[in-house]
Design an enzyme around this catalytic site. Sequence first.
Site, PDB file in Angstrom:
ATOM      1  N   ARG A   1      36.280  14.612 -10.720  1.00 39.90           N
ATOM      2  CA  ARG A   1      35.575  15.538  -9.729  1.00 39.90           C
ATOM      3  C   ARG A   1      36.442  16.886  -9.403  1.00 39.90           C
ATOM      4  O   ARG A   1      37.748  16.856  -9.632  1.00 39.90           O
ATOM      5  CB  ARG A   1      35.667  14.544  -8.336  1.00 39.90           C
ATOM      6  CG  ARG A   1      34.760  13.596  -8.318  1.00 39.90           C
ATOM      7  CD  ARG A   1      33.246  13.944  -8.518  1.00 39.90           C
ATOM      8  NE  ARG A   1      32.245  12.785  -8.234  1.00 39.90           N
ATOM      9  CZ  ARG A   1      31.589  12.304  -9.377  1.00 39.90           C
ATOM     10  NH1 ARG A   1      31.823  12.646 -10.693  1.00 39.90           N
ATOM     11  NH2 ARG A   1      30.830  11.146  -9.231  1.00 39.90           N
TER      12      ARG A   1
ATOM     13  N   HIS B   1      28.427  18.667 -16.558  1.00 38.55           N
ATOM     14  CA  HIS B   1      28.539  16.930 -16.181  1.00 38.55           C
ATOM     15  C   HIS B   1      27.761  15.996 -17.122  1.00 38.55           C
ATOM     16  O   HIS B   1      26.884  15.323 -16.589  1.00 38.55           O
ATOM     17  CB  HIS B   1      27.913  16.993 -14.737  1.00 38.55           C
ATOM     18  CG  HIS B   1      28.531  15.731 -13.767  1.00 38.55           C
ATOM     19  ND1 HIS B   1      28.622  15.943 -12.554  1.00 38.55           N
ATOM     20  CD2 HIS B   1      28.854  14.629 -14.240  1.00 38.55           C
ATOM     21  CE1 HIS B   1      29.375  14.767 -11.983  1.00 38.55           C
ATOM     22  NE2 HIS B   1      29.395  13.962 -13.030  1.00 38.55           N
TER      23      HIS B   1
END
Length: 314
Positions: A229, A277
Amino acid sequence: MNHLVPFVHNLPNDNESAWLSILRTAMPKMDIRPIRDISEKDRNSVEVAIVANPAPADLSALPNLKWIQSLWAGVEKLLGELPDDQIAIVRLIDPQLAETMAEAVLAWTLYLHRNMPKYAMQQTQREWKQHDVLMASERTIGILGLGHLGKKSANRLHQNGFKVVGWSRSAKKLPGVETFNGDSGLLEIAKQVDIIVVLLPSTPQTRGLLEHHFFENMKPGASLINFARADIINADALTKGLEDRRIEHAVLDVFLNEPLPKTDPLWNNPHVTVLPHISAPTNMHTASQIVAENLLTYFTSKEIPLAVSRQDGY
Ligand code: NAP
């Protein structure tokens, strides 16, 4: 009796159809429906929901909800949005996801190890310049987070001949991996590594964890891979580390704003590889099997699978 299980999500329509079809095939004896197709009366009977970025208001419309099964591995958003600790949050723990992540970690470690960003840059200048080829055993790779994804990734790197060090909250023993914990352990890792790989969850303890002090203690020329993250890394420290060239190259798969805005300077930074991502997406087929097992266990024994710790934030 078919158990009614709502699917609560904010996915685009085609994605919803694909998930519904695979989930229904994996659980033919359950009545899986989008929440909008469930009447107010029937919502009272619901004890468990399958979720993917659910709107909190949709979940509050299920008054007897006991637990939710997420289709994703990361749960920081759910924990932030669902302060009601009466609802247990079960995240996706899928061995296939760990395999996919381990493959990504190996792939981008090799990318850095074999100087691919440098050669890509040289090609744009038609520059013929050879860099030393080191043996994998001459590189130390640090993995921050030795959970389901970190352990498998550490093992894959070790099998590939790299020297591997790892860091986690509790002390761990892993074959072929030197392990550390605590603040002093994190600093030791910073000093040793040529490449640092972030595979920690985003929690109150890990947000902003990698800051100036960490990067200042890394060997000049070390590189970074963040597959976890974005908020685990202090954004200013990352910018400064890249500017000062303390960080040779950063492979970033996660960003504070996703998609990364087109105006973000990271897109044009030659010392950054931007990924959308994609390091380890959920596999619909294997994830649906895991969800099916969890739901079946619950409806047979009323046992809720191991839930996320609200206190620890992961
Ligand atoms: P996990 O099994 O919960 O493992 C988390 C690891 O981090 C554990 O080893 C834990 O230590 C360690 N940890 C947690 N807090 C810590 C702290 N304060 N200090 C030191 N170590 C700490 O999680 P996972 O399944 O491996 O997933 C990790 C993260 O990857 C997820 O939370 C998600 O955000 C991210 N992810 C990204 C993608 C992508 O495509 N980019 C895909 C899937 C997941 P202990 O072992 O001592 O508990």
